[in-house]
Design a protein around this motif. Structure first.
Motif, PDB file in Angstrom:
ATOM      1  N   LEU A   8       1.161  -1.219  -0.322  1.00  0.00           N
ATOM      2  CA  LEU A   8       0.042  -0.077   0.251  1.00  0.00           C
ATOM      3  C   LEU A   8       0.720   1.094  -0.165  1.00  0.00           C
ATOM      4  CD1 LEU A   8      -3.127  -1.162   1.804  1.00  0.00           C
ATOM      5  CD2 LEU A   8      -2.660  -0.940   0.226  1.00  0.00           C
ATOM      6  N   SER A   9       2.240   1.230   0.728  1.00  0.00           N
ATOM      7  CA  SER A   9       2.624   1.831   0.843  1.00  0.00           C
ATOM      8  C   SER A   9       4.047   2.826  -0.287  1.00  0.00           C
ATOM      9  CB  SER A   9       3.722   2.030   1.631  1.00  0.00           C
ATOM     10  OG  SER A   9       4.701   2.923   1.891  1.00  0.00           O
ATOM     11  N   GLY A  10       3.280   1.877  -1.252  1.00  0.00           N
ATOM     12  CA  GLY A  10       4.511   1.443  -1.829  1.00  0.00           C
ATOM     13  C   GLY A  10       3.688   2.067  -3.571  1.00  0.00           C
ATOM     14  N   ARG A  11       2.649   2.284  -3.647  1.00  0.00           N
ATOM     15  CA  ARG A  11       1.690   2.481  -4.333  1.00  0.00           C
ATOM     16  C   ARG A  11       1.375   4.365  -4.239  1.00  0.00           C
ATOM     17  NH1 ARG A  11      -4.586   0.280  -3.249  1.00  0.00           N
ATOM     18  NH2 ARG A  11      -4.674   2.010  -5.247  1.00  0.00           N
ATOM     19  N   LYS A  12       1.859   4.683  -2.824  1.00  0.00           N
ATOM     20  CA  LYS A  12       2.160   6.197  -3.300  1.00  0.00           C
ATOM     21  C   LYS A  12       3.910   6.403  -3.442  1.00  0.00           C
ATOM     22  CE  LYS A  12      -1.838   8.021  -0.934  1.00  0.00           C
ATOM     23  NZ  LYS A  12      -2.803   9.018  -1.372  1.00  0.00           N
ATOM     24  N   GLY A  13       4.131   5.819  -2.786  1.00  0.00           N
ATOM     25  CA  GLY A  13       5.786   5.682  -3.411  1.00  0.00           C
ATOM     26  C   GLY A  13       6.191   6.799  -2.660  1.00  0.00           C
ATOM     27  N   LEU A  14       7.767   7.138  -3.175  1.00  0.00           N
ATOM     28  CA  LEU A  14       8.337   8.146  -2.177  1.00  0.00           C
ATOM     29  C   LEU A  14       7.672  10.213  -3.000  1.00  0.00           C
ATOM     30  CD1 LEU A  14      11.900   7.055  -3.394  1.00  0.00           C
ATOM     31  CD2 LEU A  14      10.515   6.968  -1.230  1.00  0.00           C
ATOM     32  N   THR A  15       6.730  10.011  -3.548  1.00  0.00           N
ATOM     33  CA  THR A  15       6.385  11.256  -3.758  1.00  0.00           C
ATOM     34  C   THR A  15       5.168  11.544  -2.502  1.00  0.00           C
ATOM     35  OG1 THR A  15       4.761  10.332  -5.619  1.00  0.00           O
ATOM     36  CG2 THR A  15       6.975  11.609  -6.197  1.00  0.00           C
ATOM     37  N   ASP A  16       4.731  10.870  -1.763  1.00  0.00           N
ATOM     38  CA  ASP A  16       3.493  11.276  -1.788  1.00  0.00           C
ATOM     39  C   ASP A  16       3.172   9.984  -0.373  1.00  0.00           C
ATOM     40  OD1 ASP A  16       1.293  12.435   0.019  1.00  0.00           O
ATOM     41  OD2 ASP A  16      -0.035  11.109  -1.240  1.00  0.00           O
ATOM     42  N   ASN A  17       4.092  10.674   0.954  1.00  0.00           N
ATOM     43  CA  ASN A  17       5.191   9.296   1.795  1.00  0.00           C
ATOM     44  C   ASN A  17       3.865   9.468   2.706  1.00  0.00           C
ATOM     45  OD1 ASN A  17       7.689   9.053   4.118  1.00  0.00           O
ATOM     46  ND2 ASN A  17       7.467   7.526   2.018  1.00  0.00           N
ATOM     47  N   LEU A  18       3.610   8.655   3.388  1.00  0.00           N
ATOM     48  CA  LEU A  18       3.022   8.139   4.787  1.00  0.00           C
ATOM     49  C   LEU A  18       3.704   9.246   6.067  1.00  0.00           C
ATOM     50  CD1 LEU A  18       0.545   7.736   6.931  1.00  0.00           C
ATOM     51  CD2 LEU A  18       1.719   5.045   6.369  1.00  0.00           C
ATOM     52  N   PHE A  19       5.259   8.418   5.748  1.00  0.00           N
ATOM     53  CA  PHE A  19       6.135   8.777   6.920  1.00  0.00           C
ATOM     54  C   PHE A  19       6.419   9.707   7.331  1.00  0.00           C
ATOM     55  CE2 PHE A  19      10.546   9.460   8.473  1.00  0.00           C
ATOM     56  CZ  PHE A  19      10.619   9.300  10.026  1.00  0.00           C
ATOM     57  N   GLU A  20       6.350  11.132   5.881  1.00  0.00           N
ATOM     58  CA  GLU A  20       6.652  12.656   6.052  1.00  0.00           C
ATOM     59  C   GLU A  20       5.118  13.522   6.693  1.00  0.00           C
ATOM     60  OE1 GLU A  20       9.614  13.789   2.681  1.00  0.00           O
ATOM     61  OE2 GLU A  20       8.292  12.625   1.807  1.00  0.00           O
ATOM     62  N   ALA A  21       4.663  12.739   5.701  1.00  0.00           N
ATOM     63  CA  ALA A  21       3.014  12.962   6.194  1.00  0.00           C
ATOM     64  C   ALA A  21       2.744  13.090   7.842  1.00  0.00           C
ATOM     65  CB  ALA A  21       1.434  12.445   5.815  1.00  0.00           C
ATOM     66  N   ILE A  22       3.092  11.771   8.760  1.00  0.00           N
ATOM     67  CA  ILE A  22       3.369  11.930   9.998  1.00  0.00           C
ATOM     68  C   ILE A  22       3.931  13.054  10.830  1.00  0.00           C
ATOM     69  CG2 ILE A  22       4.314  10.332  11.746  1.00  0.00           C
ATOM     70  CD1 ILE A  22       2.990   8.058  10.537  1.00  0.00           C
ATOM     71  N   GLY A  23       5.376  13.117  10.083  1.00  0.00           N
ATOM     72  CA  GLY A  23       6.400  14.021  10.903  1.00  0.00           C
ATOM     73  C   GLY A  23       6.164  14.985  10.503  1.00  0.00           C
ATOM     74  N   ASN A  24       5.730  15.719   9.584  1.00  0.00           N
ATOM     75  CA  ASN A  24       5.326  17.168   9.355  1.00  0.00           C
ATOM     76  C   ASN A  24       3.664  17.839  10.176  1.00  0.00           C
ATOM     77  OD1 ASN A  24       7.081  17.855   7.041  1.00  0.00           O
ATOM     78  ND2 ASN A  24       4.977  17.311   5.641  1.00  0.00           N
ATOM     79  N   LEU A  25       2.861  16.859  10.247  1.00  0.00           N
ATOM     80  CA  LEU A  25       1.918  17.295  11.437  1.00  0.00           C
ATOM     81  C   LEU A  25       2.427  17.392  12.471  1.00  0.00           C
ATOM     82  CD1 LEU A  25      -0.804  14.543   9.980  1.00  0.00           C
ATOM     83  CD2 LEU A  25      -0.989  17.214   9.698  1.00  0.00           C
ATOM     84  N   THR A  26       3.428  16.281  12.918  1.00  0.00           N
ATOM     85  CA  THR A  26       3.419  16.906  14.358  1.00  0.00           C
ATOM     86  C   THR A  26       4.436  17.762  14.687  1.00  0.00           C
ATOM     87  OG1 THR A  26       5.524  15.170  14.134  1.00  0.00           O
ATOM     88  CG2 THR A  26       3.523  14.303  14.826  1.00  0.00           C
ATOM     89  N   GLU A  27       5.037  18.287  13.906  1.00  0.00           N
ATOM     90  CA  GLU A  27       5.829  19.616  13.794  1.00  0.00           C
ATOM     91  C   GLU A  27       5.495  20.571  15.178  1.00  0.00           C
ATOM     92  OE1 GLU A  27       9.012  20.110  13.262  1.00  0.00           O
ATOM     93  OE2 GLU A  27       9.878  18.856  11.805  1.00  0.00           O
ATOM     94  N   PRO A  28       4.190  21.163  14.770  1.00  0.00           N
ATOM     95  CA  PRO A  28       3.567  22.416  15.904  1.00  0.00           C
ATOM     96  C   PRO A  28       3.305  21.940  16.974  1.00  0.00           C
ATOM     97  CG  PRO A  28       2.023  21.842  13.898  1.00  0.00           C
ATOM     98  CD  PRO A  28       3.162  20.529  13.695  1.00  0.00           C
ATOM     99  N   LEU A 313      13.787   0.911   6.557  1.00  0.00           N
ATOM    100  CA  LEU A 313      12.738   0.620   4.983  1.00  0.00           C
ATOM    101  C   LEU A 313      11.619   0.190   5.333  1.00  0.00           C
ATOM    102  CD1 LEU A 313      15.191  -1.844   3.151  1.00  0.00           C
ATOM    103  CD2 LEU A 313      14.898   0.328   2.350  1.00  0.00           C
ATOM    104  N   SER A 314      11.456  -0.283   6.804  1.00  0.00           N
ATOM    105  CA  SER A 314       9.862   0.097   7.382  1.00  0.00           C
ATOM    106  C   SER A 314       9.364   1.638   8.014  1.00  0.00           C
ATOM    107  CB  SER A 314       9.760  -1.022   8.194  1.00  0.00           C
ATOM    108  OG  SER A 314      10.041  -2.071   8.297  1.00  0.00           O
ATOM    109  N   SER A 315      10.435   1.858   8.267  1.00  0.00           N
ATOM    110  CA  SER A 315      10.219   3.528   8.867  1.00  0.00           C
ATOM    111  C   SER A 315      10.033   4.119   7.454  1.00  0.00           C
ATOM    112  CB  SER A 315      11.464   3.703   9.393  1.00  0.00           C
ATOM    113  OG  SER A 315      11.680   5.538   9.917  1.00  0.00           O
ATOM    114  N   ILE A 316      10.444   4.641   6.356  1.00  0.00           N
ATOM    115  CA  ILE A 316      10.052   5.244   5.096  1.00  0.00           C
ATOM    116  C   ILE A 316       8.981   4.508   4.675  1.00  0.00           C
ATOM    117  CG2 ILE A 316      10.718   5.410   2.641  1.00  0.00           C
ATOM    118  CD1 ILE A 316      13.930   4.964   3.471  1.00  0.00           C
ATOM    119  N   GLU A 317       8.597   3.811   4.747  1.00  0.00           N
ATOM    120  CA  GLU A 317       7.174   2.663   4.464  1.00  0.00           C
ATOM    121  C   GLU A 317       5.682   3.294   5.252  1.00  0.00           C
ATOM    122  OE1 GLU A 317       9.030  -0.899   2.538  1.00  0.00           O
ATOM    123  OE2 GLU A 317       7.745  -1.195   3.937  1.00  0.00           O
ATOM    124  N   GLY A 318       6.006   4.054   6.864  1.00  0.00           N
ATOM    125  CA  GLY A 318       5.785   4.329   7.058  1.00  0.00           C
ATOM    126  C   GLY A 318       5.063   3.836   8.041  1.00  0.00           C
TER     127      GLY A 318
END
Length: 547
Positions: A8-28, A313-318
């Motif tokens: 499922l994470s591979g369908r989004k790939g690196l362009t729309d990454n779940l792990f990055e989304a988690i990180g961005n939402l936790t910044e504030p 690798l699991s981390s990058i996949e979210g």
């Protein structure tokens, strides 16, 4: 690891990454609340528990982070230097106690007093004006010197020379480039010492419509800052290493997974990627070769276990960054289930020299089985702390006395190679050379070749408790020996220091044996080594705590 989540994470790939989304939402706020986790789960078609479980794992996305404004380093080098209690007292004059958190490690081991504030690292004892958001006094300085070949510390050749070198590489086949890397004998510099050519060959032969080169730049070993040096002062060498690996294997995407605790490294790497793009050295049909390669930076979120390749690798996949059972190995089933190479910063930084000068030229440096050079990180206990590059096979005493200038304080042991490395008593200093074989034959581990100097007056039992506590905090929790054993080791050592409790020697040795043989990865499996070194060489000091 869930293969369904990987797919499922591979369908989004690196362009729309779940792990990055988690990180961005936790910044504030510093953590991801359950409502946001549910929204991400729906967006990425995964379960609520999968998102919440991943987000609560990392140091900088977990709920305990809420309200934290400043983070004090609790790594081994800062611990034994004795600077952090005084630093916390200073910070309490500017922050409430509940606003002060901890993090490991900032790579400021050369001067300690390290802390993180508002996206920048500080060290050396000078506090910044806390009402400014900019970097005010955050930049540090340390000695950098090489004896011998000096491959990694040499000045950058410039983009025009690099362009010519890459054009020459593209004029040869990937097989020929791989042959040169094989001839070099280059082994991984992240700790395991595994030959990179074997990984490259395996990935090249693996079938896959997409392949990845991942740089493990999550340098988490307390005491190590050699990768940080390369990312901030030689970033192009690292990036070109990924590109060369991509050319050999047929990979078209390179991922830089850089630790959150190195904000300056992230920025310099971003700039280096932009410089390469402006010079036409990334993208499609690079230099008319038909070869395509793009870079992607992933900002880690604070987890030592992500230095283990499958957890990374699991981390990058979210997913929650738990260690995967192998086989399958990443060269066959890696990022998003595709063939993947994972190597550390220093390893990849060597590839440009090998391609330019040939594998035989590299193999002539160092020893027969440990070829090339090695970066060594010296902590603040040395008179000349810093990063030193030496040919493999250089006497350890040369590093300590000639390069480091000896010690500022009486020292009884050198913890070399991170928390899982060998704990070397000063009596063994003249028996060792900086190479994999010398350390292994003497019962130690070279690892990352960082050096944390344990002071003469620092209790060894307290240092061992610190190592078990570190392991317990950083364990991914997947295997019982590491998850439970690290806590039990910490508890026994702690109890022995605070009461009349005596540790049963047989029980303790059984614990170490279980950790060593039963753990899934080198975190639980590696922590017994320095503990056993301490038991062997500091038995008289430790004897009062055992029965």
């Amino acid at each position: 690891m869930s293969k369904n989540l990987t797919a499922l994470s591979g369908r989004k790939g690196l362009t729309d990454n779940l792990f990055e989304a988690i990180g961005n939402l936790t910044e504030p706020s510093g953590f991801l609340d359950k409502n946001e986790a549910a929204r991400l789960a729906e967006q990425y078609l995964v379960g609520d528990a999968a998102v919440y479980g991943a987000s609560t794992f990392y140091d900088f996305t977990r709920p305990e982070n809420q309200g934290k404004k400043v983070y004090v380093c609790n790594g081994s080098a800062c611990l034994v230097a004795g600077t952090q209690d005084g630093l916390k007292e200073q910070l309490r004059q500017h922050f409430n106690p509940e606003e002060i958190g901890e993090m490991t490690c900032l790579g400021r081991c050369h001067e300690n007093n390290a802390f993180h504030f508002n996206g920048h690292n500080y060290s050396g004892g000078n506090l910044p004006p806390f009402d400014h958001s900019d970097c005010v006094g955050c930049m540090d300085d340390y000695n950098v010197q090489a004896i011998g070949a000096g491959i990694l510390t040499s000045p950058f050749v410039g983009l025009e020379v690099l362009r010519n070198d890459l054009a020459a590489m593209f004029a040869t086949s990937p097989e020929a480039v791989l042959a040169q890397i094989k001839a070099s004998g280059l082994r991984g510099r992240g700790g395991a010492g595994f030959p990179i050519a074997i990984k490259l060959d395996g990935c090249r032969k693996a079938e896959g419509d997409q392949k990845y080169i991942v740089c493990n730049a999550d340098e988490g070993d307390p005491g190590s800052y050699s990768d940080r040096y390369l990312l901030e002062h030689q970033p192009v060498s690292v990036l070109i290493g990924l590109l060369i690996a991509g050319y050999v294997t047929g990979a078209t995407r390179g991922v830089m997974y850089i630790r959150y605790e190195y904000p300056e490294s992230i920025e310099t790497t971003k700039q280096a990627i932009a410089d390469l793009a402006a010079a036409g050295l990334t993208g499609k049909d690079i230099l008319g070769s038909g070869f395509e390669f793009e870079f992607k930076i992933i900002e880690a979120r604070g987890a030592y276990i992500c230095g283990e390749e499958t957890a990374l690798l699991s981390s990058i996949e979210g997913q929650r960054p738990e260690v995967r059972v192998r086989p399958p190995y990443p060269v066959n089933y890696g990022l998003f289930g595709k063939p993947t190479i994972v190597n550390n910063v220093e390893t990849l930084a060597n590839l440009h020299f090998i391609v330019k000068n040939g594998g035989e030229a590299y193999a002539k440096i160092g020893t027969e089985r440990s070829t090339g050079t090695k970066l060594v990180s010296l902590d603040s206990a040395f008179n000349r702390p810093g990063i030193y590059e030496v040919d493999m096979g250089t006497p350890l005493a040369t590093v300590v006395d000639e390069l480091g200038g000896g010690f500022r304080r009486p020292t009884k042991a050198l913890h070399i190679g991170g928390p899982l490395g060998g704990l070397v008593p000063m009596s063994k200093l003249f028996d060792l050379t900086v190479d994999f074989e010398s350390f292994a034959q003497s019962g130690f581990l070279l690892g990352h070749a960082s050096i944390v100097s344990v002071p003469e007056d620092y209790p060894m039992v307290a240092y061992l408790e610190h190592l078990f506590a570190f392991t317990a905090h950083e364990s991914c929790g997947k295997c019982f020996p590491c998850r439970i054993g690290s806590v039990r080791g910490k508890e026994m050592l702690q109890k022995a220091q605070t009461s009349d409790y005596k540790i049963d020697n047989e029980l303790f040795n059984d614990l170490l044996d279980t950790l060593k043989k039963g753990s899934l990865c080198a975190l639980g499996g590696g922590i017994p080594l320095p503990v056993m070194n301490a038991m062997k060489y500091f038995g008289e000091e430790l004897g009062r705590y055992f029965k």
